[in-house]
Design a protein around this motif. Structure first.
Motif, PDB file in Angstrom:
ATOM      1  N   ALA A 106     -12.063   5.569  -0.418  1.00 27.88           N
ATOM      2  CA  ALA A 106     -11.274   4.378  -0.118  1.00 27.88           C
ATOM      3  C   ALA A 106     -11.358   3.384  -1.272  1.00 27.88           C
ATOM      4  O   ALA A 106     -12.425   3.185  -1.852  1.00 27.88           O
ATOM      5  CB  ALA A 106     -11.765   3.745   1.179  1.00 27.88           C
ATOM      6  N   GLY A 107     -10.214   2.826  -1.595  1.00 28.85           N
ATOM      7  CA  GLY A 107     -10.141   1.906  -2.727  1.00 28.85           C
ATOM      8  C   GLY A 107      -9.769   2.577  -4.030  1.00 28.85           C
ATOM      9  O   GLY A 107      -9.452   1.891  -5.009  1.00 28.85           O
ATOM     10  N   GLY A 108      -9.805   3.887  -4.029  1.00 26.41           N
ATOM     11  CA  GLY A 108      -9.504   4.636  -5.244  1.00 26.41           C
ATOM     12  C   GLY A 108      -8.023   4.869  -5.437  1.00 26.41           C
ATOM     13  O   GLY A 108      -7.178   4.365  -4.682  1.00 26.41           O
ATOM     14  N   SER A 109      -7.725   5.644  -6.475  1.00 25.68           N
ATOM     15  CA  SER A 109      -6.336   5.919  -6.844  1.00 25.68           C
ATOM     16  C   SER A 109      -6.107   7.412  -6.992  1.00 25.68           C
ATOM     17  O   SER A 109      -7.038   8.173  -7.284  1.00 25.68           O
ATOM     18  CB  SER A 109      -5.990   5.226  -8.171  1.00 25.68           C
ATOM     19  N   MET A 169      -0.684   6.106  -6.299  1.00 26.46           N
ATOM     20  CA  MET A 169      -1.242   5.499  -5.095  1.00 26.46           C
ATOM     21  C   MET A 169      -2.539   4.780  -5.450  1.00 26.46           C
ATOM     22  O   MET A 169      -3.501   5.428  -5.889  1.00 26.46           O
ATOM     23  CB  MET A 169      -1.489   6.576  -4.031  1.00 26.46           C
ATOM     24  N   ASN A 170      -2.544   3.486  -5.294  1.00 29.23           N
ATOM     25  CA  ASN A 170      -3.721   2.666  -5.587  1.00 29.23           C
ATOM     26  C   ASN A 170      -4.235   2.030  -4.308  1.00 29.23           C
ATOM     27  O   ASN A 170      -3.536   1.972  -3.291  1.00 29.23           O
ATOM     28  CB  ASN A 170      -3.360   1.574  -6.598  1.00 29.23           C
ATOM     29  N   PRO A 225      -8.262   5.012   4.258  1.00 28.78           N
ATOM     30  CA  PRO A 225      -8.382   6.242   5.059  1.00 28.78           C
ATOM     31  C   PRO A 225      -7.109   6.566   5.832  1.00 28.78           C
ATOM     32  O   PRO A 225      -6.786   7.748   6.017  1.00 28.78           O
ATOM     33  CB  PRO A 225      -9.551   5.911   5.996  1.00 28.78           C
ATOM     34  N   GLU A 226      -6.383   5.566   6.235  1.00 31.68           N
ATOM     35  CA  GLU A 226      -5.142   5.813   6.985  1.00 31.68           C
ATOM     36  C   GLU A 226      -4.018   6.350   6.111  1.00 31.68           C
ATOM     37  O   GLU A 226      -2.950   6.713   6.629  1.00 31.68           O
ATOM     38  CB  GLU A 226      -4.680   4.547   7.718  1.00 31.68           C
ATOM     39  N   ASP A 227      -4.223   6.438   4.814  1.00 28.24           N
ATOM     40  CA  ASP A 227      -3.256   7.088   3.926  1.00 28.24           C
ATOM     41  C   ASP A 227      -3.444   8.603   3.908  1.00 28.24           C
ATOM     42  O   ASP A 227      -2.647   9.321   3.290  1.00 28.24           O
ATOM     43  CB  ASP A 227      -3.378   6.549   2.495  1.00 28.24           C
ATOM     44  N   THR A 228      -4.500   9.078   4.549  1.00 22.37           N
ATOM     45  CA  THR A 228      -4.752  10.507   4.595  1.00 22.37           C
ATOM     46  C   THR A 228      -3.603  11.232   5.289  1.00 22.37           C
ATOM     47  O   THR A 228      -3.224  10.889   6.415  1.00 22.37           O
ATOM     48  CB  THR A 228      -6.063  10.796   5.337  1.00 22.37           C
ATOM     49  N   THR A 264      -6.532  13.170   0.890  1.00 18.20           N
ATOM     50  CA  THR A 264      -7.575  12.783   1.838  1.00 18.20           C
ATOM     51  C   THR A 264      -8.337  11.602   1.266  1.00 18.20           C
ATOM     52  O   THR A 264      -8.833  11.674   0.132  1.00 18.20           O
ATOM     53  CB  THR A 264      -8.531  13.944   2.114  1.00 18.20           C
ATOM     54  N   VAL A 265      -8.423  10.542   2.049  1.00 16.33           N
ATOM     55  CA  VAL A 265      -9.125   9.334   1.617  1.00 16.33           C
ATOM     56  C   VAL A 265     -10.334   9.155   2.518  1.00 16.33           C
ATOM     57  O   VAL A 265     -10.204   8.989   3.729  1.00 16.33           O
ATOM     58  CB  VAL A 265      -8.211   8.103   1.697  1.00 16.33           C
ATOM     59  N   SER A 266     -11.507   9.196   1.928  1.00 13.65           N
ATOM     60  CA  SER A 266     -12.732   9.064   2.694  1.00 13.65           C
ATOM     61  C   SER A 266     -13.158   7.606   2.755  1.00 13.65           C
ATOM     62  O   SER A 266     -12.942   6.837   1.816  1.00 13.65           O
ATOM     63  CB  SER A 266     -13.833   9.913   2.084  1.00 13.65           C
TER      64      SER A 266
END
Length: 123
Positions: free
Chosen positions: A14-17, A83-84, A88-91, A120-122
């Protein structure tokens, strides 16, 4: 017919790109817009962003506005989704598609679809 191949998905905190790509081939002259959609487990597929094939006008879903940027390389017939500030809801599985009509978001006007790429966004 247009063929689409997505790439670039993966796992990010989370917070990553992350950047996903979609390469188009075939009858690209018929494309009006290229868009990105996503489908999370148990949810319906939803519109994310789209860009005009000629020109640079773009349209975003409110949930990604300000965090995601769609762009294209007309020489490579490739569209990108940067995507920046991922959440997690972007998973979801992200799909690209081409539109030969006039709607930005109506999935019924998108004619061809790629195979999808998992993002997948952890937390």
């Amino acid at each position: 017919q247009v063929q689409l191949v997505e790439s670039g998905g993966g796992l990010v905190q989370a917070g990553g790109s992350l950047r996903v790509s979609c390469a188009a081939s075939g009858r690209t002259s018929s494309i009006s817009r290229m868009g990105w959609f996503r489908q999370a487990p148990g949810k319906e597929r939803e519109f994310v962003a789209a860009i005009r094939w000629s020109g640079s006008s773009a349209f975003y879903a409110d949930v990604v506005k300000g965090r995601f940027t769609i762009s294209k390389d007309s020489v490579k017939n490739t569209v990108y989704l940067q995507m920046n500030s991922l959440k997690p809801e972007d998973t979801a599985v992200y799909y690209c598609s081409v539109n030969s009509g006039s709607s930005w978001t109506n999935q019924d006007e998108y004619d061809a679809w790629g195979q999808g790429t998992q993002v997948t966004v952890s937390s």
